[in-house]
Scaffold this motif. Structure first.
Motif, PDB file in Angstrom:
ATOM      1  N   LEU A  67      20.730   1.703  22.490  1.00 32.97           N
ATOM      2  CA  LEU A  67      21.605   1.647  21.587  1.00 32.97           C
ATOM      3  C   LEU A  67      21.359   0.124  20.668  1.00 32.97           C
ATOM      4  CD1 LEU A  67      24.840   2.797  23.347  1.00 32.97           C
ATOM      5  CD2 LEU A  67      23.696   4.027  21.235  1.00 32.97           C
ATOM      6  N   ARG A  68      21.203  -0.899  21.112  1.00 29.65           N
ATOM      7  CA  ARG A  68      20.670  -2.252  20.986  1.00 29.65           C
ATOM      8  C   ARG A  68      19.795  -2.161  19.525  1.00 29.65           C
ATOM      9  NH1 ARG A  68      20.363  -7.099  24.488  1.00 29.65           N
ATOM     10  NH2 ARG A  68      18.657  -6.004  25.334  1.00 29.65           N
ATOM     11  N   GLU A  69      18.849  -1.174  20.001  1.00 29.25           N
ATOM     12  CA  GLU A  69      17.785  -0.809  19.039  1.00 29.25           C
ATOM     13  C   GLU A  69      18.185  -0.269  17.947  1.00 29.25           C
ATOM     14  OE1 GLU A  69      15.277  -2.967  19.493  1.00 29.25           O
ATOM     15  OE2 GLU A  69      14.215  -1.982  17.529  1.00 29.25           O
ATOM     16  N   LYS A  70      18.797   0.938  18.262  1.00 29.49           N
ATOM     17  CA  LYS A  70      19.292   2.160  17.322  1.00 29.49           C
ATOM     18  C   LYS A  70      20.155   1.315  16.265  1.00 29.49           C
ATOM     19  CE  LYS A  70      21.446   6.474  16.921  1.00 29.49           C
ATOM     20  NZ  LYS A  70      22.044   7.875  17.658  1.00 29.49           N
ATOM     21  N   TYR A  71      21.009   0.479  16.444  1.00 24.91           N
ATOM     22  CA  TYR A  71      22.261  -0.197  15.718  1.00 24.91           C
ATOM     23  C   TYR A  71      21.787  -1.375  15.190  1.00 24.91           C
ATOM     24  CZ  TYR A  71      24.816   4.194  16.655  1.00 24.91           C
ATOM     25  OH  TYR A  71      25.114   5.501  16.524  1.00 24.91           O
ATOM     26  N   ARG A  72      20.760  -1.998  15.524  1.00 28.27           N
ATOM     27  CA  ARG A  72      20.322  -3.411  15.311  1.00 28.27           C
ATOM     28  C   ARG A  72      20.771  -3.931  13.844  1.00 28.27           C
ATOM     29  NH1 ARG A  72      14.498  -4.828  16.959  1.00 28.27           N
ATOM     30  NH2 ARG A  72      15.331  -6.834  16.184  1.00 28.27           N
ATOM     31  N   ASP A  73      20.523  -3.010  12.966  1.00 25.54           N
ATOM     32  CA  ASP A  73      20.772  -3.568  11.497  1.00 25.54           C
ATOM     33  C   ASP A  73      22.619  -3.493  11.264  1.00 25.54           C
ATOM     34  OD1 ASP A  73      18.316  -3.506  10.951  1.00 25.54           O
ATOM     35  OD2 ASP A  73      18.147  -1.619  10.317  1.00 25.54           O
ATOM     36  N   GLN A  74      23.171  -2.881  12.245  1.00 24.11           N
ATOM     37  CA  GLN A  74      24.754  -2.787  12.128  1.00 24.11           C
ATOM     38  C   GLN A  74      25.621  -3.726  12.877  1.00 24.11           C
ATOM     39  OE1 GLN A  74      26.121   1.422  11.254  1.00 24.11           O
ATOM     40  NE2 GLN A  74      23.908   1.621  11.695  1.00 24.11           N
ATOM     41  N   ILE A  75      25.043  -4.120  13.987  1.00 22.21           N
ATOM     42  CA  ILE A  75      25.853  -4.767  15.162  1.00 22.21           C
ATOM     43  C   ILE A  75      24.951  -5.283  16.031  1.00 22.21           C
ATOM     44  CG2 ILE A  75      26.218  -2.898  16.642  1.00 22.21           C
ATOM     45  CD1 ILE A  75      29.260  -4.037  16.811  1.00 22.21           C
ATOM     46  N   ASP A  76      25.232  -6.389  16.498  1.00 21.78           N
ATOM     47  CA  ASP A  76      24.363  -7.196  17.652  1.00 21.78           C
ATOM     48  C   ASP A  76      25.207  -6.959  18.998  1.00 21.78           C
ATOM     49  OD1 ASP A  76      22.727  -8.793  19.350  1.00 21.78           O
ATOM     50  OD2 ASP A  76      23.414 -10.854  18.207  1.00 21.78           O
ATOM     51  N   ILE A  77      24.183  -6.158  19.945  1.00 28.66           N
ATOM     52  CA  ILE A  77      24.620  -5.618  21.071  1.00 28.66           C
ATOM     53  C   ILE A  77      24.232  -6.569  22.188  1.00 28.66           C
ATOM     54  CG2 ILE A  77      24.823  -3.723  23.012  1.00 28.66           C
ATOM     55  CD1 ILE A  77      24.861  -1.641  20.772  1.00 28.66           C
ATOM     56  N   LYS A  78      25.304  -7.168  22.953  1.00 27.09           N
ATOM     57  CA  LYS A  78      24.663  -7.904  24.290  1.00 27.09           C
ATOM     58  C   LYS A  78      25.215  -7.118  25.491  1.00 27.09           C
ATOM     59  CE  LYS A  78      24.307 -11.761  21.563  1.00 27.09           C
ATOM     60  NZ  LYS A  78      22.875 -12.013  21.283  1.00 27.09           N
ATOM     61  N   ILE A  79      24.572  -7.284  26.496  1.00 25.42           N
ATOM     62  CA  ILE A  79      24.705  -6.500  27.698  1.00 25.42           C
ATOM     63  C   ILE A  79      24.784  -7.609  28.771  1.00 25.42           C
ATOM     64  CG2 ILE A  79      23.395  -4.979  29.347  1.00 25.42           C
ATOM     65  CD1 ILE A  79      21.515  -4.315  27.038  1.00 25.42           C
ATOM     66  N   GLY A  80      26.068  -7.308  29.495  1.00 22.64           N
ATOM     67  CA  GLY A  80      26.429  -8.130  30.364  1.00 22.64           C
ATOM     68  C   GLY A  80      27.295  -7.547  31.663  1.00 22.64           C
ATOM     69  N   PHE A  81      28.028  -7.992  32.413  1.00 22.58           N
ATOM     70  CA  PHE A  81      28.774  -7.512  33.577  1.00 22.58           C
ATOM     71  C   PHE A  81      30.136  -8.479  33.610  1.00 22.58           C
ATOM     72  CE2 PHE A  81      24.129  -6.465  34.569  1.00 22.58           C
ATOM     73  CZ  PHE A  81      24.454  -5.091  34.968  1.00 22.58           C
ATOM     74  N   GLU A  82      31.150  -7.577  34.314  1.00 22.14           N
ATOM     75  CA  GLU A  82      32.305  -8.541  34.810  1.00 22.14           C
ATOM     76  C   GLU A  82      32.146  -8.425  36.212  1.00 22.14           C
ATOM     77  OE1 GLU A  82      35.890  -6.762  33.362  1.00 22.14           O
ATOM     78  OE2 GLU A  82      37.093  -8.125  34.541  1.00 22.14           O
ATOM     79  N   ILE A  83      32.215  -9.483  37.031  1.00 27.36           N
ATOM     80  CA  ILE A  83      32.153  -9.831  38.179  1.00 27.36           C
ATOM     81  C   ILE A  83      33.328 -10.269  38.693  1.00 27.36           C
ATOM     82  CG2 ILE A  83      29.460 -10.113  38.194  1.00 27.36           C
ATOM     83  CD1 ILE A  83      30.490 -13.253  38.828  1.00 27.36           C
ATOM     84  N   GLU A  84      33.660  -9.933  39.847  1.00 27.01           N
ATOM     85  CA  GLU A  84      34.395 -10.936  40.853  1.00 27.01           C
ATOM     86  C   GLU A  84      33.738 -12.018  41.572  1.00 27.01           C
ATOM     87  OE1 GLU A  84      35.004  -7.523  41.149  1.00 27.01           O
ATOM     88  OE2 GLU A  84      36.701  -7.225  40.405  1.00 27.01           O
ATOM     89  N   TYR A  85      34.141 -13.285  41.717  1.00 30.57           N
ATOM     90  CA  TYR A  85      33.362 -14.065  42.190  1.00 30.57           C
ATOM     91  C   TYR A  85      33.431 -14.599  43.494  1.00 30.57           C
ATOM     92  CZ  TYR A  85      30.592 -18.344  42.472  1.00 30.57           C
ATOM     93  OH  TYR A  85      29.365 -18.984  43.022  1.00 30.57           O
ATOM     94  N   PHE A  86      32.352 -14.237  44.466  1.00 29.27           N
ATOM     95  CA  PHE A  86      32.563 -14.489  46.037  1.00 29.27           C
ATOM     96  C   PHE A  86      31.139 -15.290  46.197  1.00 29.27           C
ATOM     97  CE2 PHE A  86      35.108 -10.715  45.381  1.00 29.27           C
ATOM     98  CZ  PHE A  86      36.265 -11.551  45.812  1.00 29.27           C
ATOM     99  N   PRO A  87      31.317 -16.600  46.733  1.00 30.84           N
ATOM    100  CA  PRO A  87      30.392 -17.335  46.884  1.00 30.84           C
ATOM    101  C   PRO A  87      28.841 -16.595  47.691  1.00 30.84           C
ATOM    102  CG  PRO A  87      31.989 -18.773  47.192  1.00 30.84           C
ATOM    103  CD  PRO A  87      32.496 -17.242  47.258  1.00 30.84           C
ATOM    104  N   PHE A  88      29.238 -15.617  48.534  1.00 31.54           N
ATOM    105  CA  PHE A  88      28.183 -14.958  49.347  1.00 31.54           C
ATOM    106  C   PHE A  88      27.569 -14.136  48.609  1.00 31.54           C
ATOM    107  CE2 PHE A  88      31.507 -11.806  49.977  1.00 31.54           C
ATOM    108  CZ  PHE A  88      30.795 -10.564  50.018  1.00 31.54           C
ATOM    109  N   LEU A  89      27.937 -13.961  47.355  1.00 29.52           N
ATOM    110  CA  LEU A  89      27.157 -12.858  46.384  1.00 29.52           C
ATOM    111  C   LEU A  89      26.271 -13.556  45.532  1.00 29.52           C
ATOM    112  CD1 LEU A  89      29.858 -10.033  46.011  1.00 29.52           C
ATOM    113  CD2 LEU A  89      27.594 -10.029  47.050  1.00 29.52           C
ATOM    114  N   VAL A  90      26.268 -14.953  45.388  1.00 27.33           N
ATOM    115  CA  VAL A  90      25.561 -15.719  44.588  1.00 27.33           C
ATOM    116  C   VAL A  90      24.119 -14.958  44.141  1.00 27.33           C
ATOM    117  CG1 VAL A  90      24.392 -17.829  44.055  1.00 27.33           C
ATOM    118  CG2 VAL A  90      26.876 -17.778  44.433  1.00 27.33           C
ATOM    119  N   ASP A  91      23.283 -14.538  45.146  1.00 31.24           N
ATOM    120  CA  ASP A  91      21.956 -14.383  44.851  1.00 31.24           C
ATOM    121  C   ASP A  91      21.985 -12.890  43.966  1.00 31.24           C
ATOM    122  OD1 ASP A  91      20.827 -16.368  45.910  1.00 31.24           O
ATOM    123  OD2 ASP A  91      20.373 -15.472  47.752  1.00 31.24           O
TER     124      ASP A  91
END
Ligand SMILES: [Zn+2]
Ligand SMILES: [Zn+2]
Length: 257
Positions: A67-91
């Motif tokens: 989708l980022r490629e398809k709509y690149r002339d109209q909108i800039d798509i960033k890809i991320g995640f929402e996490i809960e933070y727990f130190p044992f999951l840092v890796d």
């Protein structure tokens, strides 16, 4: 507001619509940047109505990249995640970040499984909540703190340690230059009686009164779980009424560093 970094997809099990519908709605709403930040998967853990499964990960990335490629002339798509933070999951977070543009921390539980803050957040849990958010900020792994006042979702009074926890979060956010998100999706719960007055659960004014005492960058986040939520600009007006006259630094056109 021309950028939103808080958007979900159907993969988490409690959002609706196709990925492309979110993109089209964002374009119609005038966004220049649309950041997807669906609830991150955790290895070996299947939480059907809450989190993406590990097996959804490749499809999430490849679909959004297309989708980022398809709509690149109209909108800039960033890809991320929402996490809960727990130190044992840092890796695990580091591995996700290798595949994505950014992470946001949305701390929904003070312990890894169960114990959601939306059920009831006692002061000990709110203390832990504050600790984990400060650690997330200091880890350098997260770009935004989503709904930092989320603990109010399971409260009908401001906690005795609320001021102290808010100061700690705001101090860390200012020091590490991580923006705090004024979440536009807390409005969906409507108003409740809190400390004898009707108020929305979040954004909760007392929290932001404290944030305003620190040199913190604030941004709006739609937290869309439905494509058309991206078009509900009136939500900004409502949260601005809640936060009226507070000397907050709100960057409407925020760009990730
Ligand atoms: Zn969600
Ligand atoms: Zn979210």
């Amino acid at each position: 507001m021309d950028a939103n970094y808080h958007t979900h997809t159907y993969r988490c099990g409690h959002a609706r619509g196709s990925d492309e519908q979110y993109v089209k709605a964002a374009i119609d709403a005038g966004f220049k940047i649309l950041g997807f930040s669906d609830h991150a998967p955790y290895k070996g853990i299947h939480i059907p109505s809450d989190r993406m499964d590990m097996e959804h990960l490749e499809g999430y990335l490849s679909c959004l990249e297309a989708l980022r490629e398809k709509y690149r002339d109209q909108i800039d798509i960033k890809i991320g995640f929402e996490i809960e933070y727990f130190p044992f999951l840092v890796d695990h977070y580091k591995k996700l970040l290798e595949r994505a543009d950014y992470l946001i921390v949305g701390q929904h539980n003070p312990t890894f499984l169960d114990n959601d803050l939306d059920l009831y957040a006692g002061e000990a849990e709110i203390e832990t909540y504050g600790d984990l958010i400060v650690q997330a900020i200091e880890s350098g792994l997260v770009s935004i703190v989503a709904h930092p006042d989320y603990f109010m979702v399971g409260r009908r009074s401001w906690p005795a340690n609320g001021d102290a926890v808010a100061h700690r979060i705001a101090e860390a956010a200012a020091r590490c230059q991580v923006p705090l998100e004024i979440n536009l999706n807390g409005l969906r719960y409507g108003t409740k009686m809190i400390d004898g007055q009707t108020a929305h659960l979040y954004p909760y004014r007392r929290f932001w009164e404290i944030v305003a005492q620190h040199p913190v960058t604030c941004i709006y986040g739609v937290d869309a779980h439905h494509p058309t939520t991206l078009m509900e600009k009136e939500r900004v007006l409502t949260v601005n009424q809640i936060l009226a006259d507070l000397p907050l630094t709100i960057i409407e056109n925020y760009r990730l560093p």
